[in-house]
Every structure is written in C-alpha cells, then in structure tokens.
Design an enzyme around this catalytic site. Structure first.
Site, PDB file in Angstrom:
ATOM      1  N   HIS A 253       0.829  -1.211   0.000  1.00  0.00           N
ATOM      2  CA  HIS A 253       0.000   0.000   0.000  1.00  0.00           C
ATOM      3  C   HIS A 253       0.864   1.262   0.000  1.00  0.00           C
ATOM      4  CE1 HIS A 253      -4.105  -1.499   0.210  1.00  0.00           C
ATOM      5  NE2 HIS A 253      -3.658  -2.472   0.984  1.00  0.00           N
TER       6      HIS A 253
ATOM      7  N   GLY B  11      -6.158 -17.022  -7.709  1.00  0.00           N
ATOM      8  CA  GLY B  11      -6.865 -16.533  -6.536  1.00  0.00           C
ATOM      9  C   GLY B  11      -6.054 -16.436  -5.271  1.00  0.00           C
ATOM     10  N   ALA B  12      -4.742 -16.644  -5.350  1.00  0.00           N
ATOM     11  CA  ALA B  12      -3.895 -16.601  -4.154  1.00  0.00           C
ATOM     12  C   ALA B  12      -3.104 -15.304  -4.053  1.00  0.00           C
ATOM     13  CB  ALA B  12      -2.931 -17.792  -4.150  1.00  0.00           C
TER      14      ALA B  12
ATOM     15  N   LEU C  96      -0.928 -14.179  -6.300  1.00  0.00           N
ATOM     16  CA  LEU C  96       0.436 -14.425  -6.773  1.00  0.00           C
ATOM     17  C   LEU C  96       0.639 -13.960  -8.217  1.00  0.00           C
ATOM     18  CD1 LEU C  96       0.987 -17.960  -5.214  1.00  0.00           C
ATOM     19  CD2 LEU C  96       1.538 -15.713  -4.258  1.00  0.00           C
ATOM     20  N   SER C  97      -0.276 -13.135  -8.713  1.00  0.00           N
ATOM     21  CA  SER C  97      -0.129 -12.472 -10.012  1.00  0.00           C
ATOM     22  C   SER C  97      -0.136 -13.433 -11.191  1.00  0.00           C
ATOM     23  CB  SER C  97       1.148 -11.619 -10.038  1.00  0.00           C
ATOM     24  OG  SER C  97       1.134 -10.666  -9.013  1.00  0.00           O
ATOM     25  N   SER C  98      -1.113 -14.327 -11.200  1.00  0.00           N
ATOM     26  CA  SER C  98      -1.241 -15.247 -12.332  1.00  0.00           C
ATOM     27  C   SER C  98      -1.529 -14.497 -13.619  1.00  0.00           C
ATOM     28  CB  SER C  98      -2.351 -16.261 -12.052  1.00  0.00           C
ATOM     29  OG  SER C  98      -3.590 -15.610 -11.803  1.00  0.00           O
ATOM     30  N   SER C  99      -2.272 -13.405 -13.553  1.00  0.00           N
ATOM     31  CA  SER C  99      -2.592 -12.643 -14.763  1.00  0.00           C
ATOM     32  C   SER C  99      -1.356 -11.980 -15.347  1.00  0.00           C
ATOM     33  CB  SER C  99      -3.667 -11.594 -14.466  1.00  0.00           C
ATOM     34  OG  SER C  99      -3.253 -10.704 -13.449  1.00  0.00           O
TER      35      SER C  99
ATOM     36  N   ASP D 136       3.404  -5.993 -10.462  1.00  0.00           N
ATOM     37  CA  ASP D 136       3.369  -7.403 -10.837  1.00  0.00           C
ATOM     38  C   ASP D 136       4.122  -7.648 -12.135  1.00  0.00           C
ATOM     39  OD1 ASP D 136       1.706  -7.474  -8.674  1.00  0.00           O
ATOM     40  OD2 ASP D 136      -0.118  -7.874  -9.806  1.00  0.00           O
TER      41      ASP D 136
ATOM     42  N   TYR E  55     -10.448  -0.529  -0.368  1.00  0.00           N
ATOM     43  CA  TYR E  55      -9.173  -0.175  -1.010  1.00  0.00           C
ATOM     44  C   TYR E  55      -9.201   1.282  -1.454  1.00  0.00           C
ATOM     45  CZ  TYR E  55      -5.232  -0.395  -4.284  1.00  0.00           C
ATOM     46  OH  TYR E  55      -4.061  -0.162  -4.950  1.00  0.00           O
TER      47      TYR E  55
END
Length: 410
Positions: A50, A142-143, A145-148, A192, A244
């Site tokens: 943040h 969904g964890a 961990l920047s899959s995208s 990311d 956020y």
C-alpha cells in the site's frame, strides 16, 4: 483425520518438464508443433504494501510457479487461443478485431498484450500474420500471486522473440499493464508486471514507484537454508466493497494536508521530519493511514540496504523484525487485515518463523513467512491447525524460492 495430517506443501513444477508439457498440449490442440515455448513467473511482495500509489518503494520477488505459452506464428490473420485450464473456452478472432470486450476475460490478458503492442507494431493487425497460442498457467489462481501478469508477460516475451519486434523490457511491461488496465479493465500499478519481467534468480527486485527504477538485491534463500512459505488463507476478498479506494483516498488526503505531492516526500524527510509532520495531522485515522505508508517506505529502504550490505545471512533477525513490523502496521494503522490473515501470521511466528506478514492488498488473500527450509512443512501444518481451531476454511500452502523473470524455455 486431523487438518494437520492432510496439510500438503505445494511446490513449483519442474520448469523444463512443464515447458515440454505445454509444447505437447499445443501439438494436441493445433495438430502442429509450436515455434517456441515461453514462460513468466508469478510474484509475491516481500515487503512494501500500500505504498505504490504514494510513489513508495516495493520489494517483490518472482516465484517458481510460472505461466507457459506455447506459440506458433501463422498466416491466418487470426488469434487462435487455447488454455489447458479452460479447455472448453477456446478463442478464434481476427487480430484486426481485437478490442476490449472482444474475448472472454481470461483470454483478455493474452489478447490485450497483442492489442497494446499493435499501436507501435501495426503488423500485428495487418492481417498478414496470425498467432496460435496454448496457455498453461501454473501460477495458483486466486492466491494473490499475479497469475494474470505471468500470462501477460509470457505472451509479450513470445511476441518479442518470435517476431523480432525490438521491444525493450520496459515497453513489454507497459504493454502488459495496458492489457490489464485498458483491455481487461482490472486496476494494476505495474508492480506485478515489473517483477515478472525483470526478476532474477536468487534476487529480490527493489522497485521505486516514483520513477520505475529497479535494483536487484541479493535474496538467495536456499544458500542460507531458508525458504519463503506462502499461505493462501482462502479468506474471501472484499476490495469491491470500497475499502481499497477508501484507504487510497485517505493517504491522498494526508499528503494534501501536509502540502506534499505524495507521502514519499514525507518518508524522505528523515526520522525527525517524519515524526513532526505526522504529528501535525489532526485526524487520528488520517494520521494512522499516513504513518503506515511513511513507515513502510522506510522499512523497505532499510530492508533493501540490509540485503545490499551483508545480505540475508548477516541480517536475518532484523529482516524478520521488519517483516513483522510491516504486518503489525497493516493491521493496526492501515486496518486491512482480516482474522484469517492475523491468525496465519501469529501461527507462523509461534512456529518459529523469522518473520511473517500479510502480502498483497489485504482484506483476504495470502501471508508469507520467512522460515528455515527444513521447517516449511511444520510451519504450514501449524497454520492449518490454527485455522481448524478457529473454524476457518483450510488454507493452501506453497513453498517459494526467488526465481527468474520471463524467458524462452524451448
């Protein structure tokens, strides 16, 4: 059967075998061989949460879990996109017709990169070439961990190497950010993608959000008998509820009240200057929000300095203390933790972790713990036991070591 007895520590698949598997899946899907297989890693933030929207400092690392893209250049003028994880959701669209909303959301992360690069490289929409892509995402979904980002960066790497576009790392990062922000419509600040492209084996990446500058810092955990435990608490995220945006607005109000463009200016004022400026904020909530951002930037700076001067081995105790302080600040001053995050951190610390903290935006998601490598399973089991005692959904644990950035595998 107890929760502890069923705990399994998920480790990254062998990279070479995963690349070969992606190549075989491409051949099965398209009836021909891929021109190459490329991959990019997921990431986790070691410290620095943040602070990106206040021009702060962040310290992410790439993880061994990667997204693989097997790619062949064709003459069809079309994007033919398949995913091993979404076998019934194939995409076949003209490259010239790529636009936001033209493909399913999962495919947008790949198609958006092509769309973004086409502005500077019009051959991507000329109709004279096409692309067949098979995606195999090995970054847990969904964890946090920047899959995208891993998907975006693997495709960007493939386009650069197969088409010889002449793009720089920063240009590929920018294209991936546009893919996520403008094509898919998901907010991201670039942390990311920067980590997925620029990371190096055995290192963390110090990212200055003010100007995008990066420095590699030594973070060879295995050399010191350490590992990073990631625990997905599986607590439901609630960012869409406005928390956020509220926190971001509060930090902006703090900077405005202090006459600063961003809170980075306050963090750079030195210890006495920081204290005096924070004390000048009359609203208690605004002061606490600002205190987290400012102190977190200072913690990242100290963490990076310790890595550069003596590394992990000589500074393990202090590095752990900084991680702990980061979580406590996110819990008490920024108020973005949830019970699952706090229980997981507490259990990891009680089990002997050198440091543990939530990672990501908060309100759910994952924690990380810096632990002795031979205590990874025991620490994961301790967290699982604590979750069972609190009646929480069973967590999922991953073992991580600092990995390398996007590249070609085959």
């Amino acid at each position: 059967m107890t929760e502890t007895s069923t705990t399994r520590l998920h480790r990254a698949p062998d990279r070479a075998e995963a690349a070969r598997a992606a190549g075989r899946a491409f051949a099965d899907a398209f009836g021909t061989e891929a021109d190459g297989v490329f991959s990019a890693p997921g990431r986790v933030t070691i410290i620095g949460e943040h602070v990106d929207y206040q021009d702060g400092l962040c310290l992410p690392m790439a993880i061994g879990h990667r997204c693989f893209a097997a790619v062949r250049v064709t003459e069809t003028g079309r994007l033919q996109l398949r995913s091993r994880q979404m076998p019934d959701d194939a995409v076949d669209v003209a490259l010239a017709d790529l636009a936001p909303g033209a493909v399913p959301v999962w495919a947008g992360y790949a198609a958006g990169v092509i769309w973004a690069l086409a502005d500077a490289h019009p051959q991507l929409r000329s109709g004279e070439l096409g692309l067949a892509i098979l995606v195999d995402g090995q970054v847990p979904l969904g964890a946090g961990l920047s899959s995208s980002a891993a998907l975006e960066c693997s495709v960007a790497q493939a386009l650069e190497e197969l088409l010889g576009l002449g793009t720089t790392q920063q240009e590929r990062i920018a294209a991936c950010i546009r893919a996520e922000n403008e094509f898919v419509g998901a907010a991201t600040g670039g942390l990311d993608q920067s980590a997925s492209v620029r990371a190096a084996q055995g290192h963390a990446l110090l990212l200055d959000c003010a100007d995008g500058a990066v420095e590699l810092e030594p973070w060879d955990l295995s050399e010191h008998g350490l590992g990073l435990l990631i625990v997905d608490t599986r607590a439901e995220h609630s960012l869409i509820g406005g928390e956020y945006a509220e926190r971001r607005g509060q930090t902006e109000s703090a900077a405005e009240a202090l006459g600063a463009a961003t809170l980075r200016e306050v963090a750079d004022a030195g210890a006495d200057g920081v204290r005096d400026q924070l004390d000048a904020l009359e609203d208690d909530v605004i002061r606490r929000r600002a205190r987290h951002v400012v102190t977190e930037i200072c913690r990242v700076r100290e963490f990076a300095d310790l890595l550069a001067d003596g590394g992990v081995g000589e500074n393990l105790r202090r590095l752990g203390e900084l991680m702990n302080a980061s979580h406590d600040s996110l819990r008490d001053d920024f108020e973005v933790t949830v019970p699952e995050l706090d229980v997981a951190v507490g259990a990891a610390r009680d089990a002997g972790a050198h440091g543990a903290r939530m990672t990501g935006g908060g309100f759910g998601g994952s924690i990380i713990a810096l632990v002795d490598a031979d205590q990874m399973e025991a620490t994961a089991a301790a967290v699982a036991t604590a979750f069972a005692e609190h009646g929480f959904t069973a967590p999922v644990a991953f073992a991580a070591q600092p990995s390398t950035g996007a590249g070609r595998d085959i």
